[in-house]
Design an enzyme around this catalytic site. Sequence first.
Site, short mmCIF file in Angstrom:
data_model
loop_
_atom_site.label_atom_id
_atom_site.label_comp_id
_atom_site.label_asym_id
_atom_site.label_seq_id
_atom_site.Cartn_x
_atom_site.Cartn_y
_atom_site.Cartn_z
N SER A 20 0.83 -1.21 0.00
CA SER A 20 0.00 0.00 0.00
C SER A 20 0.86 1.26 0.00
O SER A 20 0.36 2.36 -0.09
CB SER A 20 -0.94 0.01 1.21
OG SER A 20 -0.19 -0.12 2.40
N HIS A 153 -38.72 22.50 -12.44
CA HIS A 153 -38.85 21.58 -13.59
C HIS A 153 -38.19 22.16 -14.84
O HIS A 153 -38.60 21.84 -15.95
CB HIS A 153 -40.32 21.26 -13.89
CG HIS A 153 -41.11 20.88 -12.67
ND1 HIS A 153 -41.25 19.58 -12.25
CD2 HIS A 153 -41.78 21.65 -11.77
CE1 HIS A 153 -41.98 19.55 -11.15
NE2 HIS A 153 -42.31 20.80 -10.83
N SER A 274 -12.96 23.67 -29.04
CA SER A 274 -13.13 22.37 -29.66
C SER A 274 -12.04 22.21 -30.71
O SER A 274 -11.64 23.17 -31.37
CB SER A 274 -14.51 22.30 -30.33
OG SER A 274 -14.49 21.36 -31.38
N LYS A 280 -16.62 26.98 -30.83
CA LYS A 280 -17.00 26.45 -29.52
C LYS A 280 -16.24 27.06 -28.36
O LYS A 280 -15.06 27.37 -28.44
CB LYS A 280 -16.79 24.92 -29.49
CG LYS A 280 -17.76 24.12 -30.33
CD LYS A 280 -19.22 24.38 -29.98
CE LYS A 280 -19.60 23.72 -28.68
NZ LYS A 280 -19.62 22.26 -28.78
N GLU A 287 -18.51 20.76 -16.39
CA GLU A 287 -18.80 19.36 -16.73
C GLU A 287 -17.92 18.41 -15.93
O GLU A 287 -18.38 17.35 -15.48
CB GLU A 287 -18.59 19.14 -18.24
CG GLU A 287 -19.63 19.89 -19.06
CD GLU A 287 -19.24 20.02 -20.53
OE1 GLU A 287 -19.90 20.78 -21.24
OE2 GLU A 287 -18.26 19.39 -20.95
N GLN A 319 -7.50 -2.00 4.38
CA GLN A 319 -6.48 -1.26 3.65
C GLN A 319 -7.08 -0.54 2.44
O GLN A 319 -6.52 0.43 1.95
CB GLN A 319 -5.37 -2.22 3.22
CG GLN A 319 -4.22 -1.54 2.52
CD GLN A 319 -3.01 -2.47 2.41
OE1 GLN A 319 -2.40 -2.81 3.41
NE2 GLN A 319 -2.69 -2.90 1.20
N LYS A 322 -8.04 3.63 1.95
CA LYS A 322 -7.19 4.81 1.78
C LYS A 322 -7.31 5.50 0.43
O LYS A 322 -7.44 6.73 0.36
CB LYS A 322 -5.74 4.46 2.06
CG LYS A 322 -5.47 4.44 3.54
CD LYS A 322 -4.18 3.78 3.88
CE LYS A 322 -4.32 2.98 5.15
NZ LYS A 322 -5.27 1.84 5.07
#
Length: 456
Positions: A20, A153, A274, A280, A287, A319, A322
């Site tokens: 680990s 809504h 983009s 764009k 996001e 373990q 973590k």
Amino acid sequence: MWHGRFTEAPADLVLQYGESVSYDWKLYRHDIAGSIAHARAQREAGLLTPEEFSAIERGLKEILEDIEAGKFQWDTKLEDVHMNIEAELTRRIGAPGAKLHTARSRNDQVATDTRLYCRAQVDATLPLVHALQLALVDKAEEYAEVRLPGFTHLQHAQPVTVGHHLLAYVEMLARDAQRLTQCRERLNVCPLGSGAIAGSTINLNRQAIAEELAFDAVTENSMDAIADRDYIMDCLYCLAVIGTHLSRLSEDLVLWSSAEFGFCTLSDAHTTGSSLMPQKKNPDVCELTRGKCGRLYGNLVSVMVAVKGLPLTYNRDLQEDKEPLFDSFETVSLALRVNAEMIAAMRINAERCAAAVADPLLLATDLADYLVRRGVPFRQAHELVGKAVALSVQTGTPLDKLTTEQYRKISPEFGEDAAQVFSLDRAFALRTNPGAPNPANTARRIQFWRQILSQP
Ligand code: ARG
């Protein structure tokens, strides 16, 4: 690690499977602090001479410096952060190093380290929550009175202000900070001295160890202290809720920054282009924040599932706590920082907000309230205004452009003064109760948050 009773070293794959240190090295600071406190208690108990203690303390501090300088060689064959540091200490100072593990197990050691880690991370996260709150308060003040449609809504509901909308997130983040603070209080208890499961026949002063490590108390049941990871779940839950709040803020900003809404413009520095479409400007930060919420939930669930079927006390499954823990703290801290920056650099497009909030349907409820003031029961008023809305839709006439005669045909309760309802000034002025988007309320709340957030 293999010990006296083994005749064979662990297989390479077992080492690879079980190590680990490749991630729990991040606990080094807490591991060293815990070891120094433990060693000091050993000295007080007469288990170490003052010279042996000094050698241990000095050795550990030098190891700490080397780790921070990037000069420490972590060895996966030594499994975890605890064994790496202890082995290196013994390599450096010889015999006293081998005494350090007296009256201690990696089980209480790891529980102590992770509690100290959680505490330090909570302390580091709280200022980041406050900084994002402050960025939101600043923006709320800058655009306090810019009106825009509020949605339920995702349909036009009632008018609100940018100030009121952004302050909603400040409230959420305040509860997030409170949750983290409560979580910190609960976790700040020292497990060291619980040993592997049942304490030790060699009694060190647990209270003194706890005090040195700035814990508020010592744990009262060695099995509980070794076995449970609820404090990790607590942290992961708090972080998952922060993620949820940031995700909703992100979703609002994705909508607001779209061509259809156009309520806000995110800075070039916090958007991306983009590779294909030259026009764009994408809200990637939003996001990503929304997307990263998935791992925050996943981290919480994976720890809960890892723990739920375990017999008391320690099992190696633990373990697995973590990586999710580290990941959630790291993810949320970066999310808070980048969002604070992005909010600070965001512009609100007042004209687009004004055009959208000019929709008279946003005041249909206010028109029903007008009838209520004239003695019409609300359910009936709702029905009558509903008829007016239907007529408006049928005839293509905005609700505020229907004539008094048309209104009167629906109900004689509509007076000449009904048209006054279609004033946004009036709509905001009447909403004076605490919590409503009245400009004075918003101003008061901005002052309130400024005062709270200026406290250290
Ligand atoms: N690396 C271990 C963990 O994170 C430390 C405790 C090991 N204890 C043991 N009995 N194998 O859980």
